[in-house]
Design a protein around this motif. Structure first.
Motif, PDB file in Angstrom:
ATOM      1  N   GLY A  32       0.800  -1.222   0.000  1.00 10.34           N
ATOM      2  CA  GLY A  32       0.000   0.000   0.000  1.00 10.34           C
ATOM      3  C   GLY A  32       0.832   1.271   0.000  1.00 10.34           C
ATOM      4  O   GLY A  32       0.742   2.087  -0.926  1.00 10.34           O
ATOM      5  N   PRO A  33       1.674   1.496   1.024  1.00  8.65           N
ATOM      6  CA  PRO A  33       2.465   2.742   1.040  1.00  8.65           C
ATOM      7  C   PRO A  33       3.494   2.824  -0.071  1.00  8.65           C
ATOM      8  O   PRO A  33       3.771   3.913  -0.579  1.00  8.65           O
ATOM      9  N   VAL A  34       4.081   1.688  -0.467  1.00 10.51           N
ATOM     10  CA  VAL A  34       5.043   1.714  -1.579  1.00 10.51           C
ATOM     11  C   VAL A  34       4.348   2.131  -2.861  1.00 10.51           C
ATOM     12  O   VAL A  34       4.873   2.925  -3.653  1.00 10.51           O
ATOM     13  N   GLY A  35       3.142   1.603  -3.094  1.00  5.14           N
ATOM     14  CA  GLY A  35       2.380   1.998  -4.273  1.00  5.14           C
ATOM     15  C   GLY A  35       2.030   3.471  -4.264  1.00  5.14           C
ATOM     16  O   GLY A  35       2.079   4.142  -5.303  1.00  5.14           O
ATOM     17  N   VAL A  36       1.686   4.001  -3.086  1.00  3.63           N
ATOM     18  CA  VAL A  36       1.375   5.437  -2.977  1.00  3.63           C
ATOM     19  C   VAL A  36       2.589   6.272  -3.360  1.00  3.63           C
ATOM     20  O   VAL A  36       2.480   7.266  -4.099  1.00  3.63           O
ATOM     21  N   LEU A  37       3.762   5.894  -2.879  1.00  3.03           N
ATOM     22  CA  LEU A  37       4.974   6.646  -3.226  1.00  3.03           C
ATOM     23  C   LEU A  37       5.275   6.559  -4.718  1.00  3.03           C
ATOM     24  O   LEU A  37       5.733   7.536  -5.328  1.00  3.03           O
ATOM     25  N   PRO A 218      -4.838  -0.251  -5.609  1.00  7.33           N
ATOM     26  CA  PRO A 218      -5.311   0.435  -4.398  1.00  7.33           C
ATOM     27  C   PRO A 218      -4.671   1.807  -4.203  1.00  7.33           C
ATOM     28  O   PRO A 218      -5.329   2.734  -3.708  1.00  7.33           O
ATOM     29  N   ALA A 219      -3.400   1.942  -4.592  1.00 14.78           N
ATOM     30  CA  ALA A 219      -2.733   3.243  -4.458  1.00 14.78           C
ATOM     31  C   ALA A 219      -3.385   4.273  -5.377  1.00 14.78           C
ATOM     32  O   ALA A 219      -3.594   5.433  -4.985  1.00 14.78           O
ATOM     33  N   ALA A 220      -3.707   3.874  -6.599  1.00 16.96           N
ATOM     34  CA  ALA A 220      -4.388   4.787  -7.520  1.00 16.96           C
ATOM     35  C   ALA A 220      -5.793   5.105  -7.026  1.00 16.96           C
ATOM     36  O   ALA A 220      -6.265   6.243  -7.138  1.00 16.96           O
ATOM     37  N   SER A 221      -6.486   4.114  -6.467  1.00 17.34           N
ATOM     38  CA  SER A 221      -7.835   4.340  -5.947  1.00 17.34           C
ATOM     39  C   SER A 221      -7.814   5.301  -4.767  1.00 17.34           C
ATOM     40  O   SER A 221      -8.726   6.123  -4.598  1.00 17.34           O
ATOM     41  N   ALA A 222      -6.778   5.197  -3.932  1.00 11.80           N
ATOM     42  CA  ALA A 222      -6.701   6.038  -2.737  1.00 11.80           C
ATOM     43  C   ALA A 222      -6.659   7.524  -3.078  1.00 11.80           C
ATOM     44  O   ALA A 222      -7.090   8.358  -2.271  1.00 11.80           O
ATOM     45  N   ARG A 223      -6.154   7.863  -4.256  1.00 12.03           N
ATOM     46  CA  ARG A 223      -6.078   9.279  -4.663  1.00 12.03           C
ATOM     47  C   ARG A 223      -7.455   9.920  -4.761  1.00 12.03           C
ATOM     48  O   ARG A 223      -7.579  11.141  -4.711  1.00 12.03           O
ATOM     49  N   PHE A 224      -8.516   9.105  -4.896  1.00  8.05           N
ATOM     50  CA  PHE A 224      -9.871   9.643  -4.993  1.00  8.05           C
ATOM     51  C   PHE A 224     -10.577   9.699  -3.637  1.00  8.05           C
ATOM     52  O   PHE A 224     -11.738  10.109  -3.565  1.00  8.05           O
ATOM     53  N   TRP A 225      -9.886   9.271  -2.571  1.00  6.66           N
ATOM     54  CA  TRP A 225     -10.500   9.242  -1.246  1.00  6.66           C
ATOM     55  C   TRP A 225      -9.733  10.049  -0.206  1.00  6.66           C
ATOM     56  O   TRP A 225     -10.288  10.373   0.849  1.00  6.66           O
ATOM     57  N   ALA A 226      -8.476  10.348  -0.459  1.00  8.60           N
ATOM     58  CA  ALA A 226      -7.660  11.044   0.543  1.00  8.60           C
ATOM     59  C   ALA A 226      -6.682  11.975  -0.155  1.00  8.60           C
ATOM     60  O   ALA A 226      -6.439  11.861  -1.359  1.00  8.60           O
ATOM     61  N   GLU A 227      -6.098  12.904   0.633  1.00  6.69           N
ATOM     62  CA  GLU A 227      -5.154  13.873   0.074  1.00  6.69           C
ATOM     63  C   GLU A 227      -3.814  13.869   0.793  1.00  6.69           C
ATOM     64  O   GLU A 227      -2.774  14.002   0.160  1.00  6.69           O
ATOM     65  N   GLY A 228      -3.801  13.754   2.105  1.00  5.75           N
ATOM     66  CA  GLY A 228      -2.550  13.697   2.843  1.00  5.75           C
ATOM     67  C   GLY A 228      -1.813  12.400   2.596  1.00  5.75           C
ATOM     68  O   GLY A 228      -2.424  11.359   2.318  1.00  5.75           O
ATOM     69  N   ALA A 230      -0.071  10.430   4.650  1.00 11.48           N
ATOM     70  CA  ALA A 230      -0.357   9.385   5.631  1.00 11.48           C
ATOM     71  C   ALA A 230      -1.730   8.769   5.395  1.00 11.48           C
ATOM     72  O   ALA A 230      -1.892   7.538   5.438  1.00 11.48           O
ATOM     73  N   THR A 231      -2.731   9.612   5.125  1.00 11.11           N
ATOM     74  CA  THR A 231      -4.070   9.076   4.878  1.00 11.11           C
ATOM     75  C   THR A 231      -4.127   8.324   3.549  1.00 11.11           C
ATOM     76  O   THR A 231      -4.875   7.354   3.415  1.00 11.11           O
ATOM     77  N   LEU A 232      -3.347   8.762   2.573  1.00  8.72           N
ATOM     78  CA  LEU A 232      -3.262   8.019   1.314  1.00  8.72           C
ATOM     79  C   LEU A 232      -2.726   6.603   1.555  1.00  8.72           C
ATOM     80  O   LEU A 232      -3.258   5.622   1.031  1.00  8.72           O
TER      81      LEU A 232
END
Length: 294
Positions: A32-37, A218-228, A230-232
């Protein structure tokens, strides 16, 4: 069929489903966090390239020791890290951009890995390496995935600030010189190692072609639900774990392959987020909320 029979009974009654669920949780925590980065760095397709890059190493490990967890994992890690370093080196000593060099090396790696397995193995062996099966994860595989998730979270906690800085201004730490320059290079290298490690853990459960799906969707999906940031990361973890649960239940009840089921559920989550998420989705673009008036 009751809700218990559909959602809880498979995990209560079958040990292999519980191990698969635990593996999904560990993969979600690491990927999850690696994908966000990767998304923040605009390097999403690099994850796909790296997932193919581990294939020849995993194939060589398979030919040397059969379906040995450690042989395939070590081979995949070394191959993935070698491709990452070579692609970075080519982009620095030539005029070719890093994304193009990654694409070239991953195509070579994918073709080489398939050829290696095809020469000495059967079609069943090739399908296992390419697509994996999370329902067959044993205790050793579960410990490996959990260990990778632990190393990932500890490393991200230790290098959180420089990694975040490099996401938004990749050249800053290297441009300031001195300790900052060395720290920037170290962070980039450590980040590449984390990407390869999580893809190695993912391919044990989902195969080389599916592992990147649980990292990036999931990392791409998170961009539509959070902005920070840590929350991403937390949102990506939750979405990845929910995709794992949904895919396992779909696979169990409909007798479908587990890896593709998990990735397709993650894909459905992405489409749902794209359409209905509260941050930058189609819904917010086409039906913006009413502005407050004084």
């Amino acid at each position: 069929m009751t809700l218990y029979d559909f959602a809880a009974a498979p995990f209560v009654e079958f040990g292999f489903m519980r191990r698969a669920l635990a593996a999904c949780l560990a993969l979600s925590l690491g990927c999850g966090p690696v994908g966000v980065l990767l998304v923040l760095r605009r390097m999403s397709l690099m994850g796909d390239a790296m997932s193919h890059a581990v294939l020849p190493g995993a194939a060589i490990g398979f030919l040397a020791a059969g379906l040995s967890l450690w042989a395939m994992s070590i081979g995949g890690f070394l191959a993935g890290l070698a491709v990452a370093l070579l692609a970075g080196l080519v982009s620095r000593v030539t005029a070719l951009r890093e994304d193009a060099s990654f694409a070239a090396f991953y195509l070579i790696s994918l073709a080489g890995g398939v050829l290696i397995v095809s020469l000495r193995g059967s079609n069943v062996d090739l399908m296992h390496v390419l697509f994996g099966t999370i329902l067959a994860v044993d205790d050793a595989g579960l410990l490996l995935v959990a260990g990778i998730a632990t190393v990932t979270l500890l490393t991200l906690a230790l290098l959180y600030r420089p990694l975040v800085v490099e996401c938004f201004d990749p050249g800053f730490l290297r441009a300031v010189g001195g300790t900052g320059g060395r720290l920037g290079a170290l962070c980039h290298l450590v980040f590449l190692v984390l990407v390869v490690l999580n893809l190695v853990g993912g391919f044990q459960a989902l195969g080389t072609l599916m592992a990147v799906g649980l990292m990036m969707l999931p990392a791409a999906s998170a961009r539509f639900w959070a902005e920070g940031i840590a929350t991403l990361a937390l949102t990506a973890m939750a979405l990845a774990f929910a995709s794992g649960i949904g895919g396992l239940l779909l696979s169990f009840h409909l007798n479908l392959p587990s890896g593709p089921s998990i990735v397709l559920v993650a894909g459905a989550g992405y489409l749902l987020s794209l359409a209905l998420g509260p941050v930058g989705s189609l819904r917010t673009r086409w039906f913006p909320g009413r502005h407050l008036e004084a």
